[in-house]
Design a protein around this motif. Structure first.
Motif, mmCIF file in Angstrom:
data_model
loop_
_atom_site.group_PDB
_atom_site.id
_atom_site.type_symbol
_atom_site.label_atom_id
_atom_site.label_comp_id
_atom_site.label_asym_id
_atom_site.label_seq_id
_atom_site.Cartn_x
_atom_site.Cartn_y
_atom_site.Cartn_z
ATOM 1 N N ALA A 49 33.419 40.580 36.444
ATOM 2 C CA ALA A 49 33.966 41.350 37.564
ATOM 3 C C ALA A 49 32.885 41.653 38.592
ATOM 4 N N ARG A 50 31.717 42.039 38.125
ATOM 5 C CA ARG A 50 30.612 42.352 39.032
ATOM 6 C C ARG A 50 30.200 41.122 39.826
ATOM 7 N N LEU A 51 30.099 39.969 39.164
ATOM 8 C CA LEU A 51 29.693 38.745 39.843
ATOM 9 C C LEU A 51 30.750 38.304 40.860
ATOM 10 N N ALA A 52 32.012 38.330 40.461
ATOM 11 C CA ALA A 52 33.079 37.951 41.389
ATOM 12 C C ALA A 52 33.104 38.890 42.589
ATOM 13 N N GLY A 53 32.873 40.166 42.344
ATOM 14 C CA GLY A 53 32.818 41.125 43.439
ATOM 15 C C GLY A 53 31.683 40.832 44.398
ATOM 16 N N LEU A 54 30.535 40.466 43.850
ATOM 17 C CA LEU A 54 29.382 40.139 44.692
ATOM 18 C C LEU A 54 29.633 38.900 45.540
ATOM 19 N N LEU A 55 30.295 37.904 44.970
ATOM 20 C CA LEU A 55 30.428 36.610 45.632
ATOM 21 C C LEU A 55 31.723 36.447 46.427
ATOM 22 N N HIS A 56 32.605 37.439 46.389
ATOM 23 C CA HIS A 56 33.930 37.240 46.984
ATOM 24 C C HIS A 56 33.876 36.966 48.484
ATOM 25 N N ASP A 57 32.899 37.547 49.192
ATOM 26 C CA ASP A 57 32.766 37.328 50.633
ATOM 27 C C ASP A 57 31.575 36.431 50.968
ATOM 28 N N TRP A 58 31.272 35.524 50.086
ATOM 29 C CA TRP A 58 30.146 34.603 50.258
ATOM 30 C C TRP A 58 30.211 33.866 51.606
ATOM 31 N N ASP A 59 31.412 33.509 52.034
ATOM 32 C CA ASP A 59 31.588 32.761 53.281
ATOM 33 C C ASP A 59 32.118 33.614 54.426
ATOM 34 N N LYS A 60 32.060 34.910 54.306
ATOM 35 C CA LYS A 60 32.635 35.780 55.328
ATOM 36 C C LYS A 60 31.889 35.685 56.659
#
Length: 206
Positions: A49-60
């Motif tokens: 969950a922490r990793l997905a949260g960190l990477l969710h806006d990788w391309d924002k």
């Protein structure tokens, strides 16, 4: 490579500083922390969950035209709805980030990649991890909109399905109020959610 390690997390966090604005980075950090908290409450893998949260806006950091180019560069123009690419480029950073990250770091678990992919529009049959990221994106501490405190107060008191539905309902009402175009899947997702909810009695989280 242990992609769920603190080292991998820290390295990607450093990279994000060059990819997004300070304001966006603060939001991302808030989502990662909120996702880990929600995962602990609802019995989901906190590291994922922490990793997905960190990477969710990788391309924002990509703006509209650059995002459309990103879609082509990643070969997603053959899989994504052309109408969405043309009219809703702001929702494409989920799919592009998922594609780019899975290629650069194939060790990232598929469920983490999927949570990143669907965090903008959601999808039918959302996994618990998908729901965690979708909710965390909406209620992390930097979010400030009418009704957010009421949704935050539900954490740990209602089931994750109900929490996710309330967040989805909020964003749907915002889109309707603003009279903007919606992703073609939005209403289908809502209809399925309501249908499933009608078969289940809303109950407190236990």
């Amino acid at each position: 490579m242990d992609v769920l390690s603190d080292q991998f997390y820290s390295e990607r966090a450093k990279e994000l500083k060059d990819r997004v604005s300070e304001k966006r980075l603060a939001h991302i950090e808030g989502v990662a922390k909120c996702a880990a908290m929600l995962a602990q409450v609802y019995g989901i893998d906190e590291r994922k969950a922490r990793l997905a949260g960190l990477l969710h806006d990788w391309d924002k950091g990509y703006r509209n035209n650059a995002m459309r180019e990103r879609v082509c560069d990643l070969g997603l123009d053959s899989t994504l709805d052309p109408w969405v690419v043309a009219n809703l480029p702001e929702v494409l950073h989920g799919p592009t980030a998922a594609a780019a990250l899975s290629r650069s770091f194939p060790e990232i678990p598929p469920d983490v990649i999927h949570a990143i992919e669907v965090h903008t529009v959601a999808c039918k049959d959302m996994s618990d991890l998908d729901k965690i990221i979708y909710v965390a994106d909406a209620i992390e501490p930097n979010r400030n909109y009418d009704g957010v405190d009421a949704i935050r107060a539900e954490v740990g008191k209602v089931q994750l399905d109900d929490l996710y539905r309330d967040v989805y309902k909020h964003w749907l009402s915002v889109l309707l109020e603003k009279e903007v175009v919606m992703h073609p899947d939005t209403i289908d997702i809502w209809n399925e959610m309501v249908y499933d909810g009608s078969r289940k009695k809303k109950k407190k989280f236990d």
